[in-house]
Design a protein around this motif. Structure first.
Motif, mmCIF file in Angstrom:
data_model
loop_
_atom_site.group_PDB
_atom_site.id
_atom_site.type_symbol
_atom_site.label_atom_id
_atom_site.label_comp_id
_atom_site.label_asym_id
_atom_site.label_seq_id
_atom_site.Cartn_x
_atom_site.Cartn_y
_atom_site.Cartn_z
ATOM 1 N N GLY A 1 0.817 -1.218 0.000
ATOM 2 C CA GLY A 1 0.000 0.000 0.000
ATOM 3 C C GLY A 1 0.848 1.265 0.000
ATOM 4 N N ASN A 2 1.897 1.272 0.816
ATOM 5 C CA ASN A 2 2.791 2.436 0.854
ATOM 6 C C ASN A 2 3.532 2.593 -0.470
ATOM 7 N N MET A 3 3.972 1.472 -1.037
ATOM 8 C CA MET A 3 4.687 1.518 -2.308
ATOM 9 C C MET A 3 3.777 2.085 -3.397
ATOM 10 N N ARG A 4 2.568 1.587 -3.460
ATOM 11 C CA ARG A 4 1.614 2.051 -4.467
ATOM 12 C C ARG A 4 1.334 3.549 -4.285
ATOM 13 N N ALA A 5 1.123 3.981 -3.056
ATOM 14 C CA ALA A 5 0.828 5.395 -2.799
ATOM 15 C C ALA A 5 2.024 6.285 -3.172
ATOM 16 N N THR A 6 3.228 5.830 -2.850
ATOM 17 C CA THR A 6 4.422 6.608 -3.199
ATOM 18 C C THR A 6 4.569 6.718 -4.699
ATOM 19 N N LEU A 7 4.420 5.602 -5.395
ATOM 20 C CA LEU A 7 4.546 5.629 -6.856
ATOM 21 C C LEU A 7 3.468 6.497 -7.494
ATOM 22 N N ARG A 8 2.257 6.411 -6.991
ATOM 23 C CA ARG A 8 1.189 7.254 -7.546
ATOM 24 C C ARG A 8 1.461 8.733 -7.291
ATOM 25 N N ILE B 1 4.478 -2.888 -9.565
ATOM 26 C CA ILE B 1 4.531 -3.215 -8.137
ATOM 27 C C ILE B 1 5.278 -4.538 -7.931
ATOM 28 N N ARG B 2 4.986 -5.551 -8.744
ATOM 29 C CA ARG B 2 5.685 -6.839 -8.631
ATOM 30 C C ARG B 2 7.180 -6.685 -8.909
ATOM 31 N N TRP B 3 7.542 -5.915 -9.942
ATOM 32 C CA TRP B 3 8.958 -5.715 -10.279
ATOM 33 C C TRP B 3 9.724 -5.100 -9.122
ATOM 34 N N ASP C 1 16.609 17.771 -21.542
ATOM 35 C CA ASP C 1 15.337 17.644 -22.238
ATOM 36 C C ASP C 1 14.271 17.323 -21.206
ATOM 37 N N TRP C 2 13.108 17.907 -21.406
ATOM 38 C CA TRP C 2 11.983 17.733 -20.500
ATOM 39 C C TRP C 2 10.948 16.831 -21.147
ATOM 40 N N ILE C 3 10.406 15.939 -20.352
ATOM 41 C CA ILE C 3 9.351 15.031 -20.803
ATOM 42 C C ILE C 3 8.124 15.265 -19.928
ATOM 43 N N ASP C 4 6.956 15.135 -20.521
ATOM 44 C CA ASP C 4 5.702 15.237 -19.780
ATOM 45 C C ASP C 4 5.558 13.969 -18.930
ATOM 46 N N ALA C 5 6.219 13.990 -17.764
ATOM 47 C CA ALA C 5 6.259 12.806 -16.893
ATOM 48 C C ALA C 5 6.592 13.255 -15.471
ATOM 49 N N GLY C 6 6.566 12.284 -14.580
ATOM 50 C CA GLY C 6 6.939 12.523 -13.200
ATOM 51 C C GLY C 6 8.379 12.107 -12.940
ATOM 52 N N HIS C 7 8.609 11.438 -11.812
ATOM 53 C CA HIS C 7 9.952 11.093 -11.353
ATOM 54 C C HIS C 7 10.636 10.024 -12.196
#
Length: 163
Positions: free
Chosen positions: A34-41, A55-57, A131-137
């Motif tokens: 749950g913490n992993m999913r919330a952090t990634l989101r 999440i599995r990886w 270069d900038w990409i329309d993305a997060g981390h």
């Protein structure tokens, strides 16, 4: 700043059992699904890329017996280790740092590594290509085709150093 997670050393956190307890707590927190999913989101701009496969990886290796032994030690070392080299030391050849080419592909919606880092890196390496990409981390995962195209273009433009 220093090339460490905290940028500074807090002496009382380095003492056992404090560092050991913090290491165990942080490791267990980080590998909780749950913490992993919330952090990634929180760090992905494209939430659809935070799927069960990702999440599995990430989580799978953290659930091994070896990780259970080593993970808390690794996380405790964040509190026990004194700050290491500065970015200036790491990226300035005249200070013994890396002398090769540097290129940044940045997610423009990254909540952790903000544009101020680019300004700092360009202060060390003027003319640093970015270069900038329309993305997060994780632009390499959120937009792999775009990321790979940019990286390939940059790599093809490199020339070997003179003999």
């Amino acid at each position: 700043g220093s090339v460490t997670p905290f940028g500074s050393f807090i002496p009382w956190l380095a003492f056992e059992p404090v560092a050991g307890w913090l290491g165990r707590f942080m490791f267990e927190f980080a590998r909780d699904e749950g913490n992993m999913r919330a952090t990634l989101r929180a760090i992905y701009a494209d939430k659809s890329r935070v799927d069960e496969e990702l999440i599995r990886w990430i989580r799978g290796p953290a659930l091994t017996t070896e990780a259970g032994r080593c993970g808390p030690i690794l996380f405790a070392s964040l509190f026990k280790s004194k700050p290491g080299a500065t970015w200036e030391d790491a990226l300035r050849p005249e200070r013994g740092g890396y002398a090769g080419p540097v290129y940044c592909v940045w997610g423009d919606k990254d909540p952790w590594i903000t544009p101020r880092y680019i300004a700092a890196l360009r202060g060390i390496r003027p003319g640093l290509p970015v270069d900038w990409i329309d993305a997060g981390h994780c632009p390499h995962h959120e937009r792999p085709q775009e990321f790979n195209a940019l990286l390939t273009r940059w790599l093809r433009g490199l020339r070997p150093p003179p003999p």
